[in-house]
Design a protein around this motif. Sequence first.
Motif, PDB file in Angstrom:
ATOM      1  N   LYS A 112     -12.030   1.606   7.638  1.00 29.81           N
ATOM      2  CA  LYS A 112     -12.130   2.549   6.535  1.00 29.81           C
ATOM      3  C   LYS A 112     -11.143   2.175   5.439  1.00 29.81           C
ATOM      4  CE  LYS A 112     -11.917   7.501   5.671  1.00 29.81           C
ATOM      5  NZ  LYS A 112     -10.903   7.345   4.621  1.00 29.81           N
ATOM      6  N   ALA A 113      -9.913   1.807   5.850  1.00 32.23           N
ATOM      7  CA  ALA A 113      -8.889   1.473   4.858  1.00 32.23           C
ATOM      8  C   ALA A 113      -9.336   0.285   4.019  1.00 32.23           C
ATOM      9  CB  ALA A 113      -7.567   1.181   5.556  1.00 32.23           C
ATOM     10  N   ALA A 170     -12.452  -0.756   3.532  1.00 31.08           N
ATOM     11  CA  ALA A 170     -13.607  -0.380   2.713  1.00 31.08           C
ATOM     12  C   ALA A 170     -13.150   0.384   1.479  1.00 31.08           C
ATOM     13  CB  ALA A 170     -14.575   0.457   3.540  1.00 31.08           C
ATOM     14  N   ASP A 171     -12.215   1.325   1.681  1.00 31.57           N
ATOM     15  CA  ASP A 171     -11.727   2.106   0.541  1.00 31.57           C
ATOM     16  C   ASP A 171     -11.003   1.219  -0.458  1.00 31.57           C
ATOM     17  OD1 ASP A 171     -10.831   5.025   2.529  1.00 31.57           O
ATOM     18  OD2 ASP A 171     -12.730   4.357   1.663  1.00 31.57           O
ATOM     19  N   PHE A 172     -10.243   0.264   0.038  1.00 34.97           N
ATOM     20  CA  PHE A 172      -9.477  -0.589  -0.874  1.00 34.97           C
ATOM     21  C   PHE A 172     -10.400  -1.427  -1.741  1.00 34.97           C
ATOM     22  CE2 PHE A 172      -5.755  -2.732  -2.271  1.00 34.97           C
ATOM     23  CZ  PHE A 172      -6.095  -4.057  -2.438  1.00 34.97           C
ATOM     24  N   SER A 227       0.826  -1.206   0.000  1.00 41.07           N
ATOM     25  CA  SER A 227       0.000   0.000   0.000  1.00 41.07           C
ATOM     26  C   SER A 227       0.860   1.256   0.000  1.00 41.07           C
ATOM     27  CB  SER A 227      -0.929   0.017   1.214  1.00 41.07           C
ATOM     28  OG  SER A 227      -0.179   0.252   2.379  1.00 41.07           O
ATOM     29  N   ARG A 267     -13.605  -0.985  -2.447  1.00 43.24           N
ATOM     30  CA  ARG A 267     -14.729  -0.326  -3.127  1.00 43.24           C
ATOM     31  C   ARG A 267     -14.605  -0.461  -4.642  1.00 43.24           C
ATOM     32  NH1 ARG A 267     -14.509   4.425  -0.561  1.00 43.24           N
ATOM     33  NH2 ARG A 267     -15.683   3.468   1.117  1.00 43.24           N
ATOM     34  N   ASN A 268     -13.395  -0.120  -5.155  1.00 44.56           N
ATOM     35  CA  ASN A 268     -13.203  -0.167  -6.611  1.00 44.56           C
ATOM     36  C   ASN A 268     -12.164  -1.202  -6.977  1.00 44.56           C
ATOM     37  OD1 ASN A 268     -14.979   1.995  -6.936  1.00 44.56           O
ATOM     38  ND2 ASN A 268     -13.346   3.435  -6.445  1.00 44.56           N
ATOM     39  N   TYR A 269     -12.192  -2.342  -6.314  1.00 48.58           N
ATOM     40  CA  TYR A 269     -11.153  -3.349  -6.535  1.00 48.58           C
ATOM     41  C   TYR A 269     -11.541  -4.269  -7.672  1.00 48.58           C
ATOM     42  CZ  TYR A 269      -7.976  -7.204  -5.438  1.00 48.58           C
ATOM     43  OH  TYR A 269      -7.024  -8.171  -5.502  1.00 48.58           O
TER      44      TYR A 269
END
Lengths: 171, 75
Positions: free
Chosen positions: B47-48, B50-52, A160, B54-56
Motif C-alpha cells: 500500500k505504501a 502504491a500510494d507513493f 518519508s 500514484r502521484n509521483y
Amino acid sequence: MFFRAAWSLVLRKTGPGIRGMHSPGSAAHGEGKMPPYTSYHAQRTYPMPDEPFCTELNAEQRALKEKEKGSWTQLSHAEKVALYRLQFHETFAEMNRRSNEWKTVMGCVFFFFGLTALLIWWQRVYVFPEKPITLTDEWKAQQLQRVLDMKGNPVQGLASRWDYEKKEWKK
Amino acid sequence: MTSSALTKPQMRGLLAKRLRFHIVGAFAVSLGVAAFYKFAVAEQRKKAYADFYRNYDSMKDFEEMKKAGIFQSAK
C-alpha cells in the motif's frame, strides 16, 4: 545442580581411592566415608549407583539385609523404608528439591554487570582518544541534510518521515 | 502397601500425545504468524509503495534534488 553433578562426576573418578577408607568409630549412620568427600551423590541422571549408600552395617541392619533375601511380602513398611535408606542417600523428591541458588546467581550476575559498567566508564574517560571529525554533531547534521536532499528511502524510510514543505520531521 | 490405592498413571502413547499436541500447536502458530506478517507487513508495504507512486512526478523530484546541489553532473 550442574555443580553437584560435575562434582560427583569428579568424585566418581577418584572414587575407588576414597571408598576404601573407613573412619573408625563412625556413627550409627555408618556410611564409613569422611564427609563431605562421600563418593555417593544422588543424581536424577544416575538413579541406580553401583554401591549402596551405607556400606558399614550394624547387627540390626545386617539382620534386615538377611531378611531381604527372603520374600519381600514379609517385610513391614518401616523395614522397606529402612532398606531404601540403606541403599539410597536421598529420594527423588528430596534430591529434586528446589533451592534459593538462583537468587545468588542472579545477584552475582548483576553485580558483575555493574562492575563492568564502572570499568567501561573509566575506560571512556581515561583511555579513549578524541572523536574523529565525522562524529561531531555539526558533521552529522550536514550528513543527514545530504541524505534528505537525496531523498533516501522515500517510501517507508528516512525521507518519508521528513516534511519537505515545513522543513521538519513529520509528526 | 500404603493406605489408599493410587490411580494407575498413563503408561502408553505418551509420545503420540505429546506429538499431537505440539504438531497442532506448531501448525496454528505458524499459520498465525504468517497471516499476521501478511497483513501487518506485506500488505502495508504494498500500500505504501502504491500510494507513493500514484502521484509521483519524477522530473519534479529531479529538479528538487538538483536545486539542493547533490549532483555533480547537473548543476
